[in-house]
Scaffold this motif. Sequence first.
Motif, PDB file in Angstrom:
ATOM      1  N   ALA A 193      18.225  10.646  11.283  1.00 41.90           N
ATOM      2  CA  ALA A 193      17.291  10.976  12.360  1.00 41.90           C
ATOM      3  C   ALA A 193      17.892  12.035  13.284  1.00 41.90           C
ATOM      4  O   ALA A 193      17.212  12.986  13.678  1.00 41.90           O
ATOM      5  CB  ALA A 193      16.923   9.723  13.143  1.00 41.90           C
ATOM      6  N   HIS A 194      19.171  11.871  13.625  1.00 38.86           N
ATOM      7  CA  HIS A 194      19.822  12.823  14.527  1.00 38.86           C
ATOM      8  C   HIS A 194      19.882  14.209  13.891  1.00 38.86           C
ATOM      9  O   HIS A 194      19.616  15.220  14.553  1.00 38.86           O
ATOM     10  CB  HIS A 194      21.224  12.333  14.879  1.00 38.86           C
ATOM     11  N   ASN A 195      20.214  14.254  12.598  1.00 46.32           N
ATOM     12  CA  ASN A 195      20.274  15.541  11.896  1.00 46.32           C
ATOM     13  C   ASN A 195      18.889  16.178  11.806  1.00 46.32           C
ATOM     14  O   ASN A 195      18.737  17.388  11.970  1.00 46.32           O
ATOM     15  CB  ASN A 195      20.856  15.354  10.496  1.00 46.32           C
TER      16      ASN A 195
ATOM     17  N   PRO B 234      12.731  16.642   8.078  1.00 50.19           N
ATOM     18  CA  PRO B 234      13.132  16.153   6.759  1.00 50.19           C
ATOM     19  C   PRO B 234      12.941  14.647   6.579  1.00 50.19           C
ATOM     20  O   PRO B 234      12.940  14.154   5.446  1.00 50.19           O
ATOM     21  CB  PRO B 234      14.627  16.520   6.693  1.00 50.19           C
ATOM     22  N   LEU B 235      12.752  13.898   7.665  1.00 41.60           N
ATOM     23  CA  LEU B 235      12.521  12.462   7.549  1.00 41.60           C
ATOM     24  C   LEU B 235      11.226  12.144   6.816  1.00 41.60           C
ATOM     25  O   LEU B 235      11.045  11.027   6.312  1.00 41.60           O
ATOM     26  CB  LEU B 235      12.468  11.813   8.948  1.00 41.60           C
TER      27      LEU B 235
ATOM     28  N   VAL C 194      12.481  17.128  22.442  1.00 42.28           N
ATOM     29  CA  VAL C 194      13.494  17.147  21.382  1.00 42.28           C
ATOM     30  C   VAL C 194      14.862  16.785  21.943  1.00 42.28           C
ATOM     31  O   VAL C 194      15.635  16.057  21.312  1.00 42.28           O
ATOM     32  CB  VAL C 194      13.525  18.534  20.694  1.00 42.28           C
ATOM     33  N   ASP C 195      15.181  17.265  23.153  1.00 39.17           N
ATOM     34  CA  ASP C 195      16.446  16.903  23.796  1.00 39.17           C
ATOM     35  C   ASP C 195      16.578  15.382  23.927  1.00 39.17           C
ATOM     36  O   ASP C 195      17.624  14.802  23.622  1.00 39.17           O
ATOM     37  CB  ASP C 195      16.538  17.522  25.199  1.00 39.17           C
ATOM     38  N   ARG C 196      15.513  14.758  24.398  1.00 43.88           N
ATOM     39  CA  ARG C 196      15.554  13.308  24.636  1.00 43.88           C
ATOM     40  C   ARG C 196      15.607  12.541  23.317  1.00 43.88           C
ATOM     41  O   ARG C 196      16.308  11.529  23.207  1.00 43.88           O
ATOM     42  CB  ARG C 196      14.345  12.893  25.474  1.00 43.88           C
ATOM     43  N   LEU C 197      14.892  13.028  22.305  1.00 44.71           N
ATOM     44  CA  LEU C 197      14.985  12.400  20.984  1.00 44.71           C
ATOM     45  C   LEU C 197      16.398  12.512  20.430  1.00 44.71           C
ATOM     46  O   LEU C 197      16.913  11.571  19.819  1.00 44.71           O
ATOM     47  CB  LEU C 197      14.002  13.067  20.015  1.00 44.71           C
ATOM     48  N   SER C 198      17.021  13.658  20.643  1.00 47.84           N
ATOM     49  CA  SER C 198      18.383  13.863  20.156  1.00 47.84           C
ATOM     50  C   SER C 198      19.342  12.866  20.784  1.00 47.84           C
ATOM     51  O   SER C 198      20.219  12.317  20.106  1.00 47.84           O
ATOM     52  CB  SER C 198      18.827  15.303  20.454  1.00 47.84           C
TER      53      SER C 198
ATOM     54  N   GLU D  11      21.410   9.185  18.856  1.00 45.55           N
ATOM     55  CA  GLU D  11      22.862   9.010  18.790  1.00 45.55           C
ATOM     56  C   GLU D  11      23.250   7.541  18.699  1.00 45.55           C
ATOM     57  O   GLU D  11      24.392   7.218  18.369  1.00 45.55           O
ATOM     58  CB  GLU D  11      23.514   9.644  20.022  1.00 45.55           C
ATOM     59  N   ALA D  12      22.296   6.632  18.978  1.00 43.72           N
ATOM     60  CA  ALA D  12      22.568   5.194  18.894  1.00 43.72           C
ATOM     61  C   ALA D  12      22.785   4.787  17.442  1.00 43.72           C
ATOM     62  O   ALA D  12      22.226   5.387  16.518  1.00 43.72           O
ATOM     63  CB  ALA D  12      21.415   4.399  19.495  1.00 43.72           C
TER      64      ALA D  12
END
Length: 199
Positions: free
Chosen positions: A101-103, A56-57, A16-20, A24-25
């Motif tokens: 996606a970030h949210n 939620p996506l 999850v850290d890496r996805l976060s 950000e891009a």
Amino acid sequence: MTAAAQQGHGPVGQIVDRLSRVTEAEDLTLRDLFEEFGESSFLPALMVPALLVVSPLSGIPLFSSACGLAIAFISAQMLVSRRHLWLPDVLMRRRIDSEKAHNAVGKLRVVSNWLDKHSKRRLRVLTATPLSKWLQLLCFLCGAAMPFLEIVPFSSSLLGGAVMLIATALLARDGIFALFGSCVIVGAALVPLFALGVI
């Protein structure tokens, strides 16, 4: 709370850290998410669409189908013991709203923390060969079913949750999570029957 405290230290939290960070891009595709983990990291790659489809996506039209197909392709390659991951370009090119996606990934923090806190090495025989192949087959079936269940509320998220539990089981060598994931699959299989009035 410090930044270190906010970061997940278990395997799911690290994903999850890496996805976060990736989300950000400004310009984001599924390819960006998978390439963060490398072409030989099958379990983290399997966890990516599973996490996304319970976020939620999943409310975005056809997003659950794309995640399901990704799960099916990854699981199939795990079944045949491929060394390098391959996904169809049509899936990899799918664009995602980076802010959404970030949210969405941020909301997965509670889930990842819970999984990391409660997973441990238990009943490892259930996650070892040959039973690990059975778990991979279950993941494949879940992913392959998602495009057909797009119109059935919550079914794709249930299947994604099952894949997430099984992937966690394989990552942590936790047979209890493998059993939980299998039970969720049974529950998800009953949803369409309830929706159709069969049960």
